[in-house]
Scaffold this motif. Structure first.
Motif, PDB file in Angstrom:
ATOM      1  N   SER A 196      35.109 -34.307   8.671  1.00  0.00           N
ATOM      2  CA  SER A 196      34.024 -34.160   7.686  1.00  0.00           C
ATOM      3  C   SER A 196      34.393 -33.173   6.589  1.00  0.00           C
ATOM      4  O   SER A 196      34.108 -33.399   5.412  1.00  0.00           O
ATOM      5  N   LEU A 197      35.021 -32.082   6.978  1.00  0.00           N
ATOM      6  CA  LEU A 197      35.423 -31.076   5.999  1.00  0.00           C
ATOM      7  C   LEU A 197      36.446 -31.620   5.006  1.00  0.00           C
ATOM      8  O   LEU A 197      36.503 -31.181   3.860  1.00  0.00           O
ATOM      9  N   LEU A 198      37.265 -32.570   5.448  1.00  0.00           N
ATOM     10  CA  LEU A 198      38.330 -33.092   4.588  1.00  0.00           C
ATOM     11  C   LEU A 198      37.927 -34.357   3.835  1.00  0.00           C
ATOM     12  O   LEU A 198      38.736 -34.892   3.072  1.00  0.00           O
ATOM     13  N   ALA A 199      36.699 -34.813   4.029  1.00  0.00           N
ATOM     14  CA  ALA A 199      36.227 -36.001   3.308  1.00  0.00           C
ATOM     15  C   ALA A 199      36.102 -35.683   1.820  1.00  0.00           C
ATOM     16  O   ALA A 199      35.761 -34.571   1.428  1.00  0.00           O
ATOM     17  N   GLY A 200      36.410 -36.657   1.009  1.00  0.00           N
ATOM     18  CA  GLY A 200      36.325 -36.466  -0.439  1.00  0.00           C
ATOM     19  C   GLY A 200      37.483 -35.624  -0.940  1.00  0.00           C
ATOM     20  O   GLY A 200      38.620 -35.809  -0.555  1.00  0.00           O
ATOM     21  N   THR A 201      37.162 -34.683  -1.795  1.00  0.00           N
ATOM     22  CA  THR A 201      38.173 -33.780  -2.353  1.00  0.00           C
ATOM     23  C   THR A 201      37.848 -32.369  -1.869  1.00  0.00           C
ATOM     24  O   THR A 201      37.101 -31.643  -2.526  1.00  0.00           O
ATOM     25  N   PRO A 202      38.412 -31.976  -0.725  1.00  0.00           N
ATOM     26  CA  PRO A 202      38.051 -30.674  -0.165  1.00  0.00           C
ATOM     27  C   PRO A 202      38.671 -29.524  -0.951  1.00  0.00           C
ATOM     28  O   PRO A 202      39.770 -29.639  -1.496  1.00  0.00           O
ATOM     29  N   GLY A 203      37.950 -28.433  -0.982  1.00  0.00           N
ATOM     30  CA  GLY A 203      38.486 -27.206  -1.566  1.00  0.00           C
ATOM     31  C   GLY A 203      39.327 -26.468  -0.539  1.00  0.00           C
ATOM     32  O   GLY A 203      39.438 -26.876   0.625  1.00  0.00           O
ATOM     33  N   GLU A 204      39.914 -25.378  -0.974  1.00  0.00           N
ATOM     34  CA  GLU A 204      40.790 -24.619  -0.088  1.00  0.00           C
ATOM     35  C   GLU A 204      40.056 -24.101   1.147  1.00  0.00           C
ATOM     36  O   GLU A 204      40.593 -24.125   2.258  1.00  0.00           O
ATOM     37  N   ALA A 205      38.830 -23.658   0.981  1.00  0.00           N
ATOM     38  CA  ALA A 205      38.073 -23.148   2.133  1.00  0.00           C
ATOM     39  C   ALA A 205      37.857 -24.241   3.171  1.00  0.00           C
ATOM     40  O   ALA A 205      38.006 -24.006   4.375  1.00  0.00           O
ATOM     41  N   GLN A 206      37.519 -25.454   2.719  1.00  0.00           N
ATOM     42  CA  GLN A 206      37.322 -26.564   3.655  1.00  0.00           C
ATOM     43  C   GLN A 206      38.629 -26.910   4.370  1.00  0.00           C
ATOM     44  O   GLN A 206      38.634 -27.212   5.561  1.00  0.00           O
ATOM     45  N   CYS A 207      39.733 -26.854   3.652  1.00  0.00           N
ATOM     46  CA  CYS A 207      41.048 -27.140   4.255  1.00  0.00           C
ATOM     47  C   CYS A 207      41.382 -26.110   5.325  1.00  0.00           C
ATOM     48  O   CYS A 207      41.840 -26.453   6.415  1.00  0.00           O
ATOM     49  N   ARG A 208      41.136 -24.853   5.025  1.00  0.00           N
ATOM     50  CA  ARG A 208      41.394 -23.794   5.997  1.00  0.00           C
ATOM     51  C   ARG A 208      40.497 -23.955   7.224  1.00  0.00           C
ATOM     52  O   ARG A 208      40.957 -23.821   8.364  1.00  0.00           O
ATOM     53  N   MET A 209      39.246 -24.256   7.004  1.00  0.00           N
ATOM     54  CA  MET A 209      38.317 -24.422   8.118  1.00  0.00           C
ATOM     55  C   MET A 209      38.677 -25.641   8.966  1.00  0.00           C
ATOM     56  O   MET A 209      38.546 -25.608  10.198  1.00  0.00           O
ATOM     57  N   ALA A 210      39.146 -26.704   8.363  1.00  0.00           N
ATOM     58  CA  ALA A 210      39.553 -27.896   9.108  1.00  0.00           C
ATOM     59  C   ALA A 210      40.745 -27.588  10.009  1.00  0.00           C
ATOM     60  O   ALA A 210      40.779 -28.001  11.181  1.00  0.00           O
ATOM     61  N   ALA A 211      41.724 -26.871   9.487  1.00  0.00           N
ATOM     62  CA  ALA A 211      42.883 -26.498  10.303  1.00  0.00           C
ATOM     63  C   ALA A 211      42.470 -25.588  11.455  1.00  0.00           C
ATOM     64  O   ALA A 211      42.955 -25.736  12.575  1.00  0.00           O
ATOM     65  N   GLN A 212      41.555 -24.683  11.190  1.00  0.00           N
ATOM     66  CA  GLN A 212      41.057 -23.803  12.242  1.00  0.00           C
ATOM     67  C   GLN A 212      40.338 -24.610  13.326  1.00  0.00           C
ATOM     68  O   GLN A 212      40.507 -24.348  14.522  1.00  0.00           O
ATOM     69  N   ALA A 213      39.551 -25.591  12.924  1.00  0.00           N
ATOM     70  CA  ALA A 213      38.841 -26.439  13.891  1.00  0.00           C
ATOM     71  C   ALA A 213      39.833 -27.224  14.749  1.00  0.00           C
ATOM     72  O   ALA A 213      39.648 -27.355  15.964  1.00  0.00           O
ATOM     73  N   CYS A 214      40.888 -27.730  14.139  1.00  0.00           N
ATOM     74  CA  CYS A 214      41.915 -28.469  14.888  1.00  0.00           C
ATOM     75  C   CYS A 214      42.590 -27.568  15.917  1.00  0.00           C
ATOM     76  O   CYS A 214      42.781 -27.956  17.068  1.00  0.00           O
ATOM     77  N   TYR A 215      42.932 -26.363  15.505  1.00  0.00           N
ATOM     78  CA  TYR A 215      43.562 -25.433  16.439  1.00  0.00           C
ATOM     79  C   TYR A 215      42.600 -25.072  17.568  1.00  0.00           C
ATOM     80  O   TYR A 215      42.998 -25.015  18.736  1.00  0.00           O
ATOM     81  N   THR A 216      41.355 -24.812  17.244  1.00  0.00           N
ATOM     82  CA  THR A 216      40.387 -24.440  18.280  1.00  0.00           C
ATOM     83  C   THR A 216      40.223 -25.575  19.284  1.00  0.00           C
ATOM     84  O   THR A 216      40.145 -25.334  20.493  1.00  0.00           O
ATOM     85  N   ALA A 217      40.191 -26.805  18.799  1.00  0.00           N
ATOM     86  CA  ALA A 217      40.132 -27.956  19.711  1.00  0.00           C
ATOM     87  C   ALA A 217      41.357 -27.969  20.613  1.00  0.00           C
ATOM     88  O   ALA A 217      41.246 -28.173  21.831  1.00  0.00           O
ATOM     89  N   ALA A 218      42.528 -27.727  20.047  1.00  0.00           N
ATOM     90  CA  ALA A 218      43.774 -27.708  20.822  1.00  0.00           C
ATOM     91  C   ALA A 218      43.742 -26.599  21.871  1.00  0.00           C
ATOM     92  O   ALA A 218      44.128 -26.813  23.033  1.00  0.00           O
ATOM     93  N   LEU A 219      43.281 -25.423  21.485  1.00  0.00           N
ATOM     94  CA  LEU A 219      43.206 -24.295  22.410  1.00  0.00           C
ATOM     95  C   LEU A 219      42.328 -24.640  23.610  1.00  0.00           C
ATOM     96  O   LEU A 219      42.702 -24.412  24.755  1.00  0.00           O
ATOM     97  N   HIS A 220      41.168 -25.205  23.340  1.00  0.00           N
ATOM     98  CA  HIS A 220      40.239 -25.531  24.419  1.00  0.00           C
ATOM     99  C   HIS A 220      40.723 -26.692  25.282  1.00  0.00           C
ATOM    100  O   HIS A 220      40.397 -26.756  26.463  1.00  0.00           O
ATOM    101  N   MET A 221      41.493 -27.588  24.703  1.00  0.00           N
ATOM    102  CA  MET A 221      42.070 -28.674  25.495  1.00  0.00           C
ATOM    103  C   MET A 221      43.172 -28.145  26.405  1.00  0.00           C
ATOM    104  O   MET A 221      43.280 -28.554  27.562  1.00  0.00           O
ATOM    105  N   ALA A 222      44.009 -27.265  25.892  1.00  0.00           N
ATOM    106  CA  ALA A 222      45.179 -26.795  26.633  1.00  0.00           C
ATOM    107  C   ALA A 222      44.845 -25.752  27.686  1.00  0.00           C
ATOM    108  O   ALA A 222      45.450 -25.752  28.774  1.00  0.00           O
ATOM    109  N   ALA A 223      43.934 -24.868  27.400  1.00  0.00           N
ATOM    110  CA  ALA A 223      43.691 -23.698  28.249  1.00  0.00           C
ATOM    111  C   ALA A 223      43.482 -24.019  29.730  1.00  0.00           C
ATOM    112  O   ALA A 223      44.096 -23.359  30.583  1.00  0.00           O
TER     113      ALA A 223
END
Length: 119
Positions: free
Chosen positions: A12-39
């Protein structure tokens, strides 16, 4: 929150033309998902362990699993270190540009992990 929900939020954050803040937040969300999957597969309680990031990174890097991991965790192990680096870039280096290409890469990796669930 389920990791799938975090990936959906990144999309959702990357839909359309995301700004830098949305891009940073999307990457953070991906990492957090990975952390919770792996832990759970490396014996780390992310809710209680203050050095959870370092422990999960080290265990994923060296394939120190507490069980026979499912296929999606083995796929995730290939990307975890890179996801962690993107997260650090997104969170701690505000003076370095972070664009949609960075966030799209994180999202692509996590889509591949989700595609491996249930294999």
């Amino acid at each position: 929150m389920r990791p799938e929900d975090l990936i959906a939020a990144a999309e959702s954050l990357l839909a359309g033309t995301p700004g830098e803040a949305q891009c940073r937040m999307a990457a953070q969300a991906c990492y957090t998902a990975a952390l919770h999957m792996a832990a759970p597969h490396v014996g780390v309680d992310v809710g209680r362990d203050p050095v959870r990031h370092a422990k999960v990174r080290a265990a994923m890097r060296t394939a120190r699993f507490t069980d026979a991991p499912p296929q999606h965790i083995l796929v995730l192990a290939n990307y975890f270190e890179d996801l962690a680096r993107l997260r650090q870039h997104a969170e701690y280096w505000p003076d370095l540009p972070f664009d949609a290409d960075h966030a799209d890469q994180a999202l692509e990796w996590m889509r591949g992990v989700l595609a491996a669930v249930g294999r």
